[in-house]
Design an enzyme around this catalytic site. Sequence first.
Site: not given
Length: 312
Positions: A113, A238, A268
């Site tokens: 990530c 993020h 995500n």
Amino acid sequence: MNGSRIAAVGHYQPARVLTNEDLAGMVDTSDEWITSRVGIRTRHIAGPDEPVDELAAHAAAKALAGAGLAPADIDLVLVATSTAVDRSPNMAARVAARLGIPSPAAMDVNVVCAGFTHALATADHAVRAGASTRALVIGADKMTDITDWTDRTTCVLVGDGAGAAVVEASDAAGIGPVLWGSVPEMGHAVRIEGSPARFAQEGQSVYRWATTQLPPIARKACERAGLKPADLAAVVLHQANLRIIEPLAEKIGAVNAVVARDVVDSGNTSAASIPLAFSKLVEQGAVSTGDPVLLFGFGGNLSYAGQVVHCP
């Protein structure tokens, strides 16, 4: 030239949208359960005929067009991803081939990530050192390839997509110094392991780490750029979970900043999440050319990397 800057950004998401209601028909969940815990309402899902390098190439082509450049103007391609199926040719080489970029240095960066902000720092270093003139930096992941669709704690989180930036030499520093690191002994908190590979995480551990340990690190990234958090025009974290993004942004102290909340619509998307959300802010006019924006990635390996950039 003693600096580098982002000349343009671009993003791409697959056409298919998976809603919370759709997920409620697949696993034991509901729209209320998902939105109250992670804030996600929809996510984009790539089909079996849409590999990661195709997502990446679409986003990269948009960034190149925005910069007014041709593929031949690029001499370095960096792709941040953790969902490449094959090891060689790497994702960067596949993207370069799709776009027709002749003889670039082509490297993948796997920091999950936090991959895009690591790759952006690497491109900045390469350009400032004279090893590259113009770099294409891409974050792209197909998280649905590594998802257990029977696990309601993880399948509700993920989406697919890509975001890209063109980095070029500049008289002034348009990309601030990176602040990066990791907590290797806690790498088990976010995992992509097994055969077939599957995404798993210890949600509460990640939440506590992100909301307690990361705010001072993000503030230090601002200090390295010579700014206070209150000077920021936008914060792009993020896009993991709205319950992480909102308290983290508040604790950073960016009181005047637009906070990217693309996780609500995109889920995500791992390494794609920061360039995807940043590109959308630029496209929507939420930030203006020259505005200081904090990009801050965190997650897998319990790694982090952040820098302040000037909006293209």
